[in-house]
Design a protein around this motif. Structure first.
Motif, PDB file in Angstrom:
ATOM      1  N   GLY A  95       8.737  -4.256  -6.047  1.00 45.58           N
ATOM      2  CA  GLY A  95       8.264  -5.421  -5.287  1.00 45.58           C
ATOM      3  C   GLY A  95       9.188  -6.619  -5.384  1.00 45.58           C
ATOM      4  N   PHE A  96      10.341  -6.428  -5.931  1.00 45.14           N
ATOM      5  CA  PHE A  96      11.374  -7.469  -5.959  1.00 45.14           C
ATOM      6  C   PHE A  96      12.730  -6.795  -5.819  1.00 45.14           C
ATOM      7  CE2 PHE A  96      14.610 -10.127  -7.797  1.00 45.14           C
ATOM      8  CZ  PHE A  96      14.312 -11.366  -7.274  1.00 45.14           C
ATOM      9  N   ARG A 151      12.000  -8.967  -2.176  1.00 44.41           N
ATOM     10  CA  ARG A 151      11.164  -8.764  -0.998  1.00 44.41           C
ATOM     11  C   ARG A 151      11.675  -9.584   0.179  1.00 44.41           C
ATOM     12  NH1 ARG A 151       6.079  -7.158  -3.632  1.00 44.41           N
ATOM     13  NH2 ARG A 151       4.572  -6.522  -2.094  1.00 44.41           N
ATOM     14  N   THR A 199       9.452 -16.977  -7.220  1.00 38.69           N
ATOM     15  CA  THR A 199       9.591 -15.560  -7.565  1.00 38.69           C
ATOM     16  C   THR A 199      10.900 -15.300  -8.317  1.00 38.69           C
ATOM     17  OG1 THR A 199       8.385 -15.104  -5.527  1.00 38.69           O
ATOM     18  CG2 THR A 199       9.501 -13.253  -6.559  1.00 38.69           C
ATOM     19  N   GLY A 224       4.308  -8.229  -8.442  1.00 43.91           N
ATOM     20  CA  GLY A 224       2.882  -8.326  -8.137  1.00 43.91           C
ATOM     21  C   GLY A 224       2.077  -8.398  -9.432  1.00 43.91           C
ATOM     22  N   LEU A 272       3.839 -14.171   1.128  1.00 44.14           N
ATOM     23  CA  LEU A 272       4.715 -14.007  -0.028  1.00 44.14           C
ATOM     24  C   LEU A 272       4.730 -15.298  -0.833  1.00 44.14           C
ATOM     25  CD1 LEU A 272       7.907 -12.107   1.223  1.00 44.14           C
ATOM     26  CD2 LEU A 272       5.770 -11.207   0.317  1.00 44.14           C
ATOM     27  N   GLY A 308       0.796  -1.229   0.000  1.00 42.69           N
ATOM     28  CA  GLY A 308       0.000   0.000   0.000  1.00 42.69           C
ATOM     29  C   GLY A 308       0.824   1.272   0.000  1.00 42.69           C
ATOM     30  N   GLN A 350      16.045 -13.359  -1.844  1.00 39.10           N
ATOM     31  CA  GLN A 350      15.751 -12.816  -3.185  1.00 39.10           C
ATOM     32  C   GLN A 350      16.789 -11.772  -3.578  1.00 39.10           C
ATOM     33  OE1 GLN A 350      11.702 -11.398  -3.680  1.00 39.10           O
ATOM     34  NE2 GLN A 350      10.816 -13.281  -2.860  1.00 39.10           N
ATOM     35  N   ASP A 396      -7.093  -9.286  -2.824  1.00 37.88           N
ATOM     36  CA  ASP A 396      -6.239  -9.674  -1.695  1.00 37.88           C
ATOM     37  C   ASP A 396      -6.129  -8.564  -0.649  1.00 37.88           C
ATOM     38  OD1 ASP A 396      -4.844  -8.141  -3.556  1.00 37.88           O
ATOM     39  OD2 ASP A 396      -2.899  -9.013  -3.065  1.00 37.88           O
ATOM     40  N   LYS A 410       4.313   2.012  -4.283  1.00 30.97           N
ATOM     41  CA  LYS A 410       5.479   1.673  -5.116  1.00 30.97           C
ATOM     42  C   LYS A 410       5.107   1.616  -6.598  1.00 30.97           C
ATOM     43  CE  LYS A 410       6.383  -2.382  -3.461  1.00 30.97           C
ATOM     44  NZ  LYS A 410       5.325  -2.596  -2.486  1.00 30.97           N
ATOM     45  N   PHE A 422       2.536 -11.726 -11.243  1.00 31.67           N
ATOM     46  CA  PHE A 422       1.714 -12.781 -10.636  1.00 31.67           C
ATOM     47  C   PHE A 422       0.236 -12.587 -10.979  1.00 31.67           C
ATOM     48  CE2 PHE A 422       5.240 -13.196  -7.313  1.00 31.67           C
ATOM     49  CZ  PHE A 422       5.756 -14.322  -7.919  1.00 31.67           C
ATOM     50  N   ARG A 423      -0.226 -11.331 -10.990  1.00 28.95           N
ATOM     51  CA  ARG A 423      -1.655 -11.099 -11.299  1.00 28.95           C
ATOM     52  C   ARG A 423      -1.973 -11.532 -12.730  1.00 28.95           C
ATOM     53  NH1 ARG A 423      -1.114  -7.214  -7.339  1.00 28.95           N
ATOM     54  NH2 ARG A 423      -0.227  -5.634  -8.670  1.00 28.95           N
TER      55      ARG A 423
HETATM   56  P1  ADP Z   1       1.661  -4.647  -2.546  1.00 28.72           P
HETATM   57  O1  ADP Z   1       2.782  -3.688  -2.807  1.00 28.72           O
HETATM   58  O2  ADP Z   1       0.399  -3.970  -2.174  1.00 28.72           O
HETATM   59  O3  ADP Z   1       2.057  -5.727  -1.587  1.00 28.72           O
HETATM   60  P2  ADP Z   1       2.107  -6.075  -5.040  1.00 28.72           P
HETATM   61  O4  ADP Z   1       1.283  -5.886  -6.249  1.00 28.72           O
HETATM   62  O5  ADP Z   1       3.522  -5.594  -5.086  1.00 28.72           O
HETATM   63  O6  ADP Z   1       1.273  -5.371  -3.894  1.00 28.72           O
HETATM   64  O7  ADP Z   1       2.154  -7.632  -4.658  1.00 28.72           O
HETATM   65  C1  ADP Z   1       0.981  -8.391  -4.478  1.00 28.72           C
HETATM   66  C2  ADP Z   1       1.319  -9.730  -3.842  1.00 28.72           C
HETATM   67  O8  ADP Z   1       2.177 -10.497  -4.741  1.00 28.72           O
HETATM   68  C3  ADP Z   1       2.119  -9.646  -2.536  1.00 28.72           C
HETATM   69  O9  ADP Z   1       1.284  -9.463  -1.431  1.00 28.72           O
HETATM   70  C4  ADP Z   1       2.820 -11.017  -2.528  1.00 28.72           C
HETATM   71  O10 ADP Z   1       1.984 -12.038  -2.067  1.00 28.72           O
HETATM   72  C5  ADP Z   1       3.107 -11.289  -3.998  1.00 28.72           C
HETATM   73  N1  ADP Z   1       4.489 -10.853  -4.346  1.00 28.72           N
HETATM   74  C6  ADP Z   1       4.839  -9.765  -5.086  1.00 28.72           C
HETATM   75  N2  ADP Z   1       6.173  -9.647  -5.188  1.00 28.72           N
HETATM   76  C7  ADP Z   1       6.707 -10.702  -4.488  1.00 28.72           C
HETATM   77  C8  ADP Z   1       8.011 -11.140  -4.183  1.00 28.72           C
HETATM   78  N3  ADP Z   1       9.101 -10.474  -4.621  1.00 28.72           N
HETATM   79  N4  ADP Z   1       8.179 -12.262  -3.432  1.00 28.72           N
HETATM   80  C9  ADP Z   1       7.114 -12.935  -3.007  1.00 28.72           C
HETATM   81  N5  ADP Z   1       5.851 -12.573  -3.217  1.00 28.72           N
HETATM   82  C10 ADP Z   1       5.621 -11.473  -3.956  1.00 28.72           C
END
Ligand code: ADP
Length: 186
Positions: free
Chosen positions: A85-86, A88, A64, A32, A58, A10, A92, A131, A13, A35-36
């Motif tokens: 987000g990487f 995390r 990842t 993120g 995670l 939140g 990693q 989520d 980023k 994955f989506r």
């Molecule tokens: P936020 O910044 O709100 O957490 P993101 O869109 O960056 O949202 O990520 C959504 C979800 O994807 C995370 O809550 C996590 O479960 C997963 N995720 C994203 N990046 C990673 C990562 N580098 N390692 C593991 N899980 C990840």
């Protein structure tokens, strides 16, 4: 230039990465988002990712790291990129260091967004993502404290960490990021 964005869930980023990527003319890679996309396509990887993401956990490091290794290529190594987000977690970060070293690159700058807890929760509840329930939000904060916060020290020790106030509106935060980058350059 390889720039890593770190921040709690939140923290904005994604929004700031998009602005900065456009400003710098480099690509922006969000794990993120990756994955989506997989989850929406119903792939096996998407099903695995969803089983973690939907509970606020995670995705495991090896999954990842694999998806990032496949997504980074010549363009990112040569021109640079923003990683949103990487990494995390410290494992990693170590995997990223190894991958970059193989391609004669390194992480040049780490921008850490600092945002008050209440603002984080309000922002996540407002965006209404699947989520983003109160329960998963709590779990994601816990995962952030346990697994992601140690990254700040990892990069601080390398003297490439810059913290930016992420509490303001989008333009104010972006201005803070631009100033932080100027300071880091000099
Ligand atoms: P936020 O910044 O709100 O957490 P993101 O869109 O960056 O949202 O990520 C959504 C979800 O994807 C995370 O809550 C996590 O479960 C997963 N995720 C994203 N990046 C990673 C990562 N580098 N390692 C593991 N899980 C990840």
């Amino acid at each position: 230039m390889i720039i890593v964005f770190v921040g709690p869930p939140g923290s904005g980023k994604g929004t700031q990465c998009e602005l900065l990527a456009e400003h710098l003319g480099v690509t922006h890679l969000s794990t993120g988002e990756l994955f989506r996309i997989q989850m929406e396509s119903g792939s096996q990887l998407g099903t695995i990712a969803a089983s973690f993401i939907d509970h606020g956990n995670l995705v495991p490091d090896h999954v990842t790291i694999d998806i990032v290794s496949e997504s980074l290529g010549e363009a990112q190594f040569n021109v640079g990129c923003l990683l949103d987000g990487f990494p995390r977690s410290v494992p990693q970060a170590q995997a990223l260091d190894a991958l970059l070293a193989e391609n004669s690159c390194k992480v040049d700058l780490v921008l850490a967004l600092d945002v008050d807890q209440k603002t984080l929760v309000d922002r996540m509840l407002a965006r209404k993502r699947k989520d983003d329930t109160l329960e998963t939000i709590q779990q994601r904060f816990e995962a952030y404290e346990k697994l992601t916060r140690p990254l700040l020290e990892y990069y601080q020790n390398r003297e490439i960490l810059v913290t930016v106030d992420g509490n303001g509106d989008i333009d104010t935060v972006f201005e803070g990021i631009r100033q932080a980058m100027e300071t880091a350059k000099s």
